[in-house]
Write a protein that holds these residues in place. Structure first.
Motif, short mmCIF file in Angstrom:
data_model
loop_
_atom_site.label_atom_id
_atom_site.label_comp_id
_atom_site.label_asym_id
_atom_site.label_seq_id
_atom_site.Cartn_x
_atom_site.Cartn_y
_atom_site.Cartn_z
N GLU A 146 0.83 -1.17 -0.06
CA GLU A 146 0.11 0.04 0.05
C GLU A 146 1.01 1.23 -0.06
OE1 GLU A 146 -2.82 -0.05 3.18
OE2 GLU A 146 -3.71 -2.18 2.34
N SER A 147 1.83 1.31 0.70
CA SER A 147 2.97 2.25 0.73
C SER A 147 3.37 2.72 -0.66
CB SER A 147 3.96 2.09 1.78
OG SER A 147 4.86 3.37 1.87
N LEU A 148 3.97 1.61 -1.25
CA LEU A 148 4.40 1.79 -2.58
C LEU A 148 3.48 2.17 -3.78
CD1 LEU A 148 6.58 -1.37 -2.48
CD2 LEU A 148 7.56 0.96 -2.82
N MET A 149 2.20 1.63 -3.43
CA MET A 149 1.18 2.26 -4.63
C MET A 149 0.86 3.51 -4.17
SD MET A 149 0.84 -0.26 -6.66
CE MET A 149 -0.55 0.37 -7.60
N ASN A 150 0.92 3.97 -3.08
CA ASN A 150 0.74 5.33 -2.50
C ASN A 150 1.86 6.16 -3.17
OD1 ASN A 150 -1.65 4.92 -1.37
ND2 ASN A 150 -0.79 4.64 0.66
N GLU A 151 3.12 5.78 -3.22
CA GLU A 151 4.01 6.60 -3.71
C GLU A 151 3.83 6.77 -5.16
OE1 GLU A 151 9.10 6.26 -4.27
OE2 GLU A 151 7.96 4.74 -2.77
N LEU A 152 3.54 5.83 -5.92
CA LEU A 152 3.22 5.67 -7.38
C LEU A 152 2.23 6.65 -7.42
CD1 LEU A 152 3.75 4.44 -10.17
CD2 LEU A 152 1.83 3.04 -9.75
N ASN A 153 1.00 6.60 -6.71
CA ASN A 153 -0.15 7.46 -6.81
C ASN A 153 0.12 8.96 -6.60
OD1 ASN A 153 -2.09 5.64 -7.67
ND2 ASN A 153 -2.57 4.98 -5.59
N ASP A 154 1.10 9.35 -5.86
CA ASP A 154 1.58 10.67 -5.44
C ASP A 154 2.25 11.33 -6.61
OD1 ASP A 154 0.26 10.65 -3.24
OD2 ASP A 154 1.99 10.00 -1.75
N LYS A 201 0.29 4.64 -14.15
CA LYS A 201 -0.38 4.17 -12.84
C LYS A 201 -1.40 2.84 -13.17
CE LYS A 201 0.21 8.57 -10.75
NZ LYS A 201 -0.45 9.73 -10.24
N LYS A 202 -2.21 3.21 -14.18
CA LYS A 202 -3.26 2.22 -14.37
C LYS A 202 -2.79 0.72 -14.80
CE LYS A 202 -7.41 1.39 -17.16
NZ LYS A 202 -8.36 1.77 -18.34
N LEU A 203 -1.73 0.88 -15.60
CA LEU A 203 -1.02 -0.58 -16.00
C LEU A 203 -0.25 -0.97 -14.95
CD1 LEU A 203 -0.75 -2.25 -18.14
CD2 LEU A 203 1.14 -0.70 -19.18
N VAL A 204 0.44 -0.18 -14.12
CA VAL A 204 1.03 -0.52 -12.99
C VAL A 204 0.22 -1.51 -11.91
CG1 VAL A 204 2.61 0.03 -10.97
CG2 VAL A 204 3.17 0.90 -13.24
N TYR A 205 -0.83 -0.73 -11.76
CA TYR A 205 -2.00 -1.34 -10.85
C TYR A 205 -2.51 -2.71 -11.42
CZ TYR A 205 -5.93 -2.03 -7.95
OH TYR A 205 -7.13 -2.66 -7.19
N GLU A 206 -2.87 -2.78 -12.88
CA GLU A 206 -3.01 -3.99 -13.39
C GLU A 206 -2.07 -5.11 -13.22
OE1 GLU A 206 -4.05 -3.10 -17.56
OE2 GLU A 206 -5.85 -1.81 -17.06
N ILE A 207 -0.84 -4.85 -13.59
CA ILE A 207 0.29 -5.87 -13.25
C ILE A 207 0.36 -6.26 -11.87
CG2 ILE A 207 2.73 -6.02 -13.32
CD1 ILE A 207 2.93 -4.03 -15.72
#
Length: 306
Positions: A24-32, A40-46
């Motif tokens: 969650e911390s890493l996904m938040n870092e990406l979203n920031d 971001k959408k593709l990374v989330y899909e992966i």
């Protein structure tokens, strides 16, 4: 009855629990990160795909083999290296990579000066990258010399390693979109080995100003109204016609960091310096920073040492 897995076609996935908080911390870092919505959408899909494949594997369902080699295409300063670093950490937490570190290299780190030297240098970089991501910037330059260039030897060595080390190495090739499209055609084995293509769009003018604000806020600086007007004008100029490869976020970072140094020069001779003085960047700081960068760029073109 559940279908049997085809064990010959897939990587064994260790039944190690995924660390939710770190993910969650890493996904938040990406979203920031500013912009990069499609990325971001593709990374989330992966990441979602990887997690579901692990669950299918644990339930003895057929799961797809994990092939995570990628092509990153886009202009300089669009966030490619930053996203690659986040991906390495993300894949480590998901137990796809053992270390998740990023090794960033370019043509000179791979291509040697004589026959056999290139394969040796390439293998050295590959060995450093085991357990993580090998990120090759401007990868299209490996094919610029044609069949007789040693870059072809580097490509062949990389292709072999992608098969030999497929369980604990991810290769990311990065470069300009058009050049990367051409590069991928130079070796018949490349296209099929890079199933993930991520395009990094240029930042909009609004997004570049957001990046500037984030940089300033993090460092506890702020722009005067006139300084913001100056910065906006420079961004307008540098993202206009003829500046397609202007550097994007790199341009903003260089401007802000140089303006901070110009502010320091302006303040150092003052007898009394207030907290406000220490925080404020003026239009003169921005304009002088822009002029210095412009002159430095001109000197580089004349091959002068800076």
């Amino acid at each position: 009855m559940r279908p049997r897995q085809n064990k010959t076609q897939q990587k064994e996935l260790p039944p190690v629990p995924i660390k939710r908080e770190q993910l969650e911390s890493l996904m938040n870092e990406l979203n920031d990160l500013v912009g990069l919505y499609s990325v971001k959408k593709l990374v989330y899909e992966i990441s979602a795909f990887l997690e579901i494949q692990k669950k299918r594997h644990q339930e003895k369902l057929v799961s797809e083999p994990l092939v995570m080699h990628m092509i990153f295409s886009g202009n300089p300063g669009t966030g490619k290296t930053t996203v690659a670093r986040i991906l390495g950490n993300l894949f480590r937490e998901m137990n796809v990579l053992s270390k998740g570190h990023l090794v960033e290299i370019e043509r000179a780190d791979l291509v040697g000066e004589y026959i056999g030297h290139t394969a040796q240098k390439t293998r050295e970089q590959l060995n450093k990258s085991i357990g993580g991501i090998l990120f090759i910037d401007e990868a299209h330059s490996l094919a610029r010399g044609g069949e007789k260039d040693f870059g072809k030897e580097a490509i062949d060595t990389l292709v072999k390693a992608m098969e030999d080390q497929k369980d604990n190495l991810i290769l990311i090739l990065a470069g300009y979109k058009q050049e990367m499209d051409q590069f991928i055609k130079t070796n018949p084995g490349l296209k099929s080995r890079f199933p993930l293509h991520i395009e990094f769009p240029d930042y909009t003018k609004k997004e570049l100003l957001q990046i500037a604000d984030l940089m300033l806020d993090k460092r506890q600086y702020k722009l005067t109204a006139s300084a913001r007007d100056s910065l906006n004008r420079i961004i307008e100029l540098k993202t206009g016609k003829g500046y397609e490869h202007s550097g994007n976020a790199r341009l903003v970072r260089n401007l802000i960091e140089k303006a901070m140094r110009r502010q320091a020069v302006r303040l150092i001779s003052k007898d009394e310096i207030t907290v406000e003085d220490l925080m404020v960047i003026t239009d003169a700081d921005i304009e002088e920073a822009h002029e210095v960068l412009r002159v430095c760029k001109g000197l580089k073109k004349e091959n002068f040492m800076l």
